[in-house]
Design an enzyme around this catalytic site. Structure first.
Site, PDB file in Angstrom:
ATOM      1  CG  HIS A  56     -35.979 -31.596  12.255  1.00  0.00           C
ATOM      2  ND1 HIS A  56     -37.728 -31.066  12.420  1.00  0.00           N
ATOM      3  CD2 HIS A  56     -36.054 -30.716  10.836  1.00  0.00           C
ATOM      4  CE1 HIS A  56     -37.862 -29.758  11.760  1.00  0.00           C
ATOM      5  NE2 HIS A  56     -36.229 -30.000  11.121  1.00  0.00           N
ATOM      6  CG  HIS A  58     -37.160 -30.113   5.605  1.00  0.00           C
ATOM      7  ND1 HIS A  58     -37.683 -29.493   5.377  1.00  0.00           N
ATOM      8  CD2 HIS A  58     -36.350 -30.050   6.644  1.00  0.00           C
ATOM      9  CE1 HIS A  58     -38.055 -29.071   6.532  1.00  0.00           C
ATOM     10  NE2 HIS A  58     -37.213 -28.953   7.820  1.00  0.00           N
ATOM     11  CD  GLN A 151     -40.472 -23.222   4.455  1.00  0.00           C
ATOM     12  OE1 GLN A 151     -39.375 -24.555   4.212  1.00  0.00           O
ATOM     13  NE2 GLN A 151     -40.339 -23.172   5.279  1.00  0.00           N
ATOM     14  CG  HIS A 209     -39.317 -26.447  10.787  1.00  0.00           C
ATOM     15  ND1 HIS A 209     -40.538 -27.410  10.767  1.00  0.00           N
ATOM     16  CD2 HIS A 209     -38.793 -26.317  10.592  1.00  0.00           C
ATOM     17  CE1 HIS A 209     -39.745 -27.837  10.014  1.00  0.00           C
ATOM     18  NE2 HIS A 209     -38.481 -27.433   9.609  1.00  0.00           N
ATOM     19  CD  GLU A 212     -34.846 -22.767  11.461  1.00  0.00           C
ATOM     20  OE1 GLU A 212     -35.911 -23.547  10.488  1.00  0.00           O
ATOM     21  OE2 GLU A 212     -34.212 -23.660  11.082  1.00  0.00           O
ATOM     22  CG  ASP A 308     -33.311 -28.920   9.533  1.00  0.00           C
ATOM     23  OD1 ASP A 308     -34.076 -29.230   8.950  1.00  0.00           O
ATOM     24  OD2 ASP A 308     -32.954 -28.146   9.598  1.00  0.00           O
ATOM     25  CD1 TRP A 314     -33.257 -23.097   4.451  1.00  0.00           C
ATOM     26  CD2 TRP A 314     -34.158 -24.965   3.530  1.00  0.00           C
ATOM     27  NE1 TRP A 314     -34.941 -22.933   4.394  1.00  0.00           N
ATOM     28  CE2 TRP A 314     -34.769 -23.790   4.055  1.00  0.00           C
ATOM     29  CE3 TRP A 314     -34.074 -26.498   2.717  1.00  0.00           C
ATOM     30  CZ2 TRP A 314     -36.750 -23.812   2.872  1.00  0.00           C
ATOM     31  CZ3 TRP A 314     -35.386 -26.360   2.449  1.00  0.00           C
ATOM     32  CH2 TRP A 314     -35.749 -25.820   2.140  1.00  0.00           C
TER      33      TRP A 314
HETATM   34 FE   FE2 Z   1     -36.128 -28.500   9.290  1.00  0.00          FE
END
Ligand code: FE2
Length: 423
Positions: A56, A58, A151, A209, A212, A308, A314
């Site tokens: 996982h 991005h 997203q 996702h 979350e 991630d 993030w």
């Molecule tokens: Fe993610």
């Protein structure tokens, strides 16, 4: 025979074995194989593992930390807003350069397979084009899978579903989703249904996702398991994050886990990110937010740990080091027993390899000759030390080497230098 690796300790407990390699594949594993190799590597009793796998990530956002500003609240929602500010300014070239830089970091740390989500909500699909190019470029040394990730919400964003279909037609591998971000719970459930049906029709894998949040009533994982079972997609569907499960009622979870198991749905926890993004609305006690990793494992569900984020809207840290990820996951889940620590190592190697459906992964005859030689004797020591990756091997060829860490101490009251290997 092209190569023999001698005196290797394997993650499953086999000690001091030799691995013979020909034409990029393992052809024999055993005790003291005959000297037939043109090249030999002495692993010196170090751990020889199959490569790390990150299930996982991005990659379209990686290494963009501070652009155009940093996340002040540290929340998931400000991160999404910040990414929304950054998106219109992205260029394909900048995405490619950052992704390739990250891939170099990954190789040096023995990370040779990555599943990356790519945001498809920008109608230009710039990031999709960029990461498809990166996928092609790194293919000789990294297996890069791409997930079409809406997203801004499949139903919340007017063009998301058509963009997702375009992305799949362009060559993106997997169907993503974000049901907890849709406008309502009902829309979230509808998005899961639509996406699973689309994936089933196209014979694609799904990785959403899912839930979350810290909201114990966010139960889209139940819907994901339901459609996975209904559509016969066992073994091809994954729920990523699942942080709401941390806060769910225990009775409900006792019903949920068998449903996930029956549906063959895998889970991915992202400990570095979950522990920092979740619980932000709590005072004290403050929830950890990570999903129920040992409980899912005990129920027979495949659970991987993912990176991630690395240096993005993030998360302000990260380095592509899956041992750092396993180390954090082990602590947050309190998985300190011997078998539990071994399971944490498997959660960044063989379990995500299974989730990704990697062909020829592992340490058996016939598997690809892909290895990491670590400066550690076993998986637990590798996690404890976040051990140096001495050699990274792909298809029988060394593609990265690092020096073992040493320290030289000059201490008051001690004669001479104290020199030792940092392990
Ligand atoms: Fe993610």
């Amino acid at each position: 025979m092209d190569l023999v690796i001698r005196n290797a300790n394997l993650p499953d407990g086999r000690l001091a074995v030799d691995i013979a390699i020909a034409a990029g594949r393992i052809v024999d594993i055993g005790k003291v194989l005959p000297i037939i190799g043109q090249t030999e590597i002495d692993a010196q009793g170090n751990l020889v593992s199959p490569p790390f796998v990150d299930a996982h990530f991005h990659m379209d956002a990686t290494l963009s930390y501070g652009l155009p500003r940093v996340n002040q609240s540290g929340t998931l929602l400000e991160g999404i807003a910040l990414w929304g500010e950054l998106k219109p300014t992205l260029t394909q070239d900048a995405i490619i350069q950052r992704a390739l830089q990250y891939c170099d970091w990954a190789v040096a740390r023995g990370l040779l397979a990555i599943r990356s989500h790519v945001d498809i909500c920008d109608d230009r699909l710039l990031a999709v084009e960029a990461l498809l190019q990166v996928k092609k470029q790194v293919a000789p040394y990294i297996d890069l899978q791409l997930v079409a990730f809406p997203q801004d919400g499949l139903l919340r964003s007017a063009t998301a579903f058509s963009n997702l279909k375009r992305a799949i037609n362009m060559g993106v591998d997997i169907v993503g989703g974000i049901p907890h971000f849709e406008r309502t719970m009902a829309d979230g459930a509808e998005s899961v249904k639509l996406l699973c049906e689309f994936a089933a029709e196209k014979s694609l894998r799904v990785d959403m996702h899912c839930d979350e949040s810290d909201d114990p009533m966010s139960r889209h994982i139940e819907t994901l398991a339901y459609h996975s079972h209904r559509l016969g997609m066992q073994g091809r569907v994954t729920g990523s994050h699942l942080t709401s499960m941390h806060s769910m009622d225990n009775y409900y979870v006792s019903k949920l886990l068998p449903l996930m198991c029956e549906a063959g749905v895998a889970a991915i926890a992202n400990p570095l990110i979950n522990i920092t993004l979740q619980g932000r609305h709590d005072t004290y006690p403050k929830r950890r937010g990570m999903t129920r990793v040992p409980e899912m494992m005990a129920a027979g569900i495949d659970v991987a740990f993912g990176q991630d984020c690395t240096l993005d809207p993030w998360y302000s840290l990260g380095s592509g080091d899956m041992l750092e990820v396993a180390h954090m996951g082990l602590h947050v889940a309190q998985m300190t027993g011997q078998e539990a620590m071994q399971a944490c190592f498997r959660s960044v190697t063989e379990t995500p390899a299974r989730i990704l459906g990697l062909d020829g992964y592992g340490l058996e005859v016939g598997c690809h000759a892909d290895f990491v030689i670590l400066d550690a004797a076993n998986p637990v020591e590798a996690i404890r030390l976040r051990a140096t990756r001495l050699k990274v091997i792909r298809r029988g060829v060394i593609i990265s080497e690092s020096q073992a860490a040493h320290a030289s101490l000059s201490l008051p009251g001690r004669q001479g230098l104290v020199d030792f290997r940092l392990r």
